[in-house]
Scaffold this motif. Structure first.
Motif, PDB file in Angstrom:
ATOM      1  N   GLU A  90     157.095  58.932  67.751  1.00  0.00           N
ATOM      2  CA  GLU A  90     156.155  58.284  66.830  1.00  0.00           C
ATOM      3  C   GLU A  90     155.505  57.080  67.512  1.00  0.00           C
ATOM      4  O   GLU A  90     156.040  56.556  68.490  1.00  0.00           O
ATOM      5  CB  GLU A  90     156.904  57.787  65.592  1.00  0.00           C
ATOM      6  CG  GLU A  90     157.504  58.895  64.733  1.00  0.00           C
ATOM      7  CD  GLU A  90     156.436  59.781  64.130  1.00  0.00           C
ATOM      8  OE1 GLU A  90     155.429  59.230  63.630  1.00  0.00           O
ATOM      9  OE2 GLU A  90     156.579  61.017  64.182  1.00  0.00           O
ATOM     10  N   TRP A  91     154.380  56.617  66.964  1.00  0.00           N
ATOM     11  CA  TRP A  91     153.776  55.387  67.476  1.00  0.00           C
ATOM     12  C   TRP A  91     154.718  54.218  67.217  1.00  0.00           C
ATOM     13  O   TRP A  91     155.244  54.068  66.123  1.00  0.00           O
ATOM     14  CB  TRP A  91     152.445  55.104  66.777  1.00  0.00           C
ATOM     15  CG  TRP A  91     151.319  55.984  67.231  1.00  0.00           C
ATOM     16  CD1 TRP A  91     150.683  56.931  66.492  1.00  0.00           C
ATOM     17  CD2 TRP A  91     150.687  55.995  68.518  1.00  0.00           C
ATOM     18  NE1 TRP A  91     149.696  57.537  67.246  1.00  0.00           N
ATOM     19  CE2 TRP A  91     149.680  56.982  68.481  1.00  0.00           C
ATOM     20  CE3 TRP A  91     150.883  55.271  69.702  1.00  0.00           C
ATOM     21  CZ2 TRP A  91     148.864  57.258  69.576  1.00  0.00           C
ATOM     22  CZ3 TRP A  91     150.068  55.555  70.797  1.00  0.00           C
ATOM     23  CH2 TRP A  91     149.081  56.535  70.725  1.00  0.00           C
ATOM     24  N   GLN A  92     154.947  53.408  68.250  1.00  0.00           N
ATOM     25  CA  GLN A  92     155.773  52.199  68.111  1.00  0.00           C
ATOM     26  C   GLN A  92     154.920  50.987  68.449  1.00  0.00           C
ATOM     27  O   GLN A  92     154.116  51.031  69.372  1.00  0.00           O
ATOM     28  CB  GLN A  92     156.939  52.224  69.117  1.00  0.00           C
ATOM     29  CG  GLN A  92     157.909  53.350  68.913  1.00  0.00           C
ATOM     30  CD  GLN A  92     158.926  53.407  70.065  1.00  0.00           C
ATOM     31  OE1 GLN A  92     158.962  52.537  70.931  1.00  0.00           O
ATOM     32  NE2 GLN A  92     159.735  54.440  70.072  1.00  0.00           N
ATOM     33  N   TRP A  93     155.195  49.889  67.759  1.00  0.00           N
ATOM     34  CA  TRP A  93     154.481  48.641  68.004  1.00  0.00           C
ATOM     35  C   TRP A  93     154.968  48.028  69.315  1.00  0.00           C
ATOM     36  O   TRP A  93     156.163  47.980  69.586  1.00  0.00           O
ATOM     37  CB  TRP A  93     154.749  47.688  66.834  1.00  0.00           C
ATOM     38  CG  TRP A  93     153.975  46.416  66.895  1.00  0.00           C
ATOM     39  CD1 TRP A  93     152.766  46.165  66.325  1.00  0.00           C
ATOM     40  CD2 TRP A  93     154.375  45.180  67.535  1.00  0.00           C
ATOM     41  NE1 TRP A  93     152.381  44.875  66.573  1.00  0.00           N
ATOM     42  CE2 TRP A  93     153.339  44.244  67.311  1.00  0.00           C
ATOM     43  CE3 TRP A  93     155.491  44.790  68.275  1.00  0.00           C
ATOM     44  CZ2 TRP A  93     153.402  42.932  67.796  1.00  0.00           C
ATOM     45  CZ3 TRP A  93     155.545  43.481  68.765  1.00  0.00           C
ATOM     46  CH2 TRP A  93     154.505  42.580  68.521  1.00  0.00           C
ATOM     47  N   VAL A  94     154.051  47.577  70.145  1.00  0.00           N
ATOM     48  CA  VAL A  94     154.413  46.924  71.407  1.00  0.00           C
ATOM     49  C   VAL A  94     153.974  45.467  71.386  1.00  0.00           C
ATOM     50  O   VAL A  94     154.710  44.558  71.768  1.00  0.00           O
ATOM     51  CB  VAL A  94     153.723  47.592  72.616  1.00  0.00           C
ATOM     52  CG1 VAL A  94     154.105  46.885  73.896  1.00  0.00           C
ATOM     53  CG2 VAL A  94     154.067  49.065  72.687  1.00  0.00           C
TER      54      VAL A  94
END
Ligand SMILES: [Zn+2]
Length: 216
Positions: free
Chosen positions: A107-111
């Motif tokens: 899934e998209w993860q916040w960086v």
């Protein structure tokens, strides 16, 4: 699509010989999927390399060398016949080559603010981490360098840094000698496939404060 930035010949030779780490191999193959020029070069190198291997006297070490090389080559042409998995079809990542879509993608993860990533799980262990990186329009990344080699393939959108302007299909190489501050173009997200060894090294006071929190 006008592609201006290509992997250098030594990388294409290593790709054709099957000697690249699998993550880097996937990054070069991603560029080849978009770039007819490099595809022709790599294909010519494969034929030369194959002929050399075939002419070697049989030796225990070289038994299945050619087979192993060929097995690692992503099937750029044949992959077009395959259907992407349903999850990836839903993800709708423009420019993502079909051979990558058969790998599990997280899934998209916040960086960082306006920067997200999705990890790609390769079929065998690799020293190189491969992920999709999505940055919002106008995002200015922190000035950074690398402790290892970082390969970046632009899938959609564009960014620029001291080394030039990079759009869809372009290939960018970062290493310990490159210290740059990419800035994403206005107008749309920039999505890249990144193959990274080592770590980012952030510079400046803000970078040193952020460093412990940035894990790519
Ligand atoms: Zn190229």
């Amino acid at each position: 699509m006008t592609i201006r930035h290509h992997p250098d010949d030594s990388m294409l030779i290593a790709f054709a010989a099957g000697t690249l780490d699998l993550g880097q191999h996937a990054a070069i193959a991603t560029h080849l999927a978009a770039c007819p020029r490099c595809r022709r070069l790599a294909s010519a190198m494969e034929h030369v390399g194959g002929a050399v291997l075939e002419n070697l006297p049989p030796a225990p070490m070289a038994g299945n060398a050619l087979e192993r090389v060929m097995a690692r080559l992503p099937e750029i042409d044949r992959a077009a016949e395959r259907e992407p998995s349903p999850e990836m079809a839903a993800a709708e990542i423009p420019g993502l080559p079909k051979f990558i879509r058969k790998y599990p993608i997280g899934e998209w993860q916040w960086v960082a603010p306006r920067v997200h990533l999705r990890r790609i799980t390769l079929p065998e262990p690799s020293r190189t981490r491969v992920f999709l990186l999505r940055s919002g329009p106008g995002t200015k990344m922190l000035q950074h360098s690398h402790t290892g080699i970082e390969m970046t393939c632009v899938l959609s959108g564009a960014f620029k840094h001291e080394g030039g302007h990079f759009g869809p299909g372009d290939f960018d190489l970062g290493d310990a000698t490159v210290d740059h501050q990419p800035m994403v173009d206005d107008g749309e997200d920039c999505v890249c496939l990144v193959a990274m060894q080592g770590d980012l090294r952030l510079n400046g006071i803000l970078g040193r404060v952020m460093q412990p929190f940035v894990r790519l």
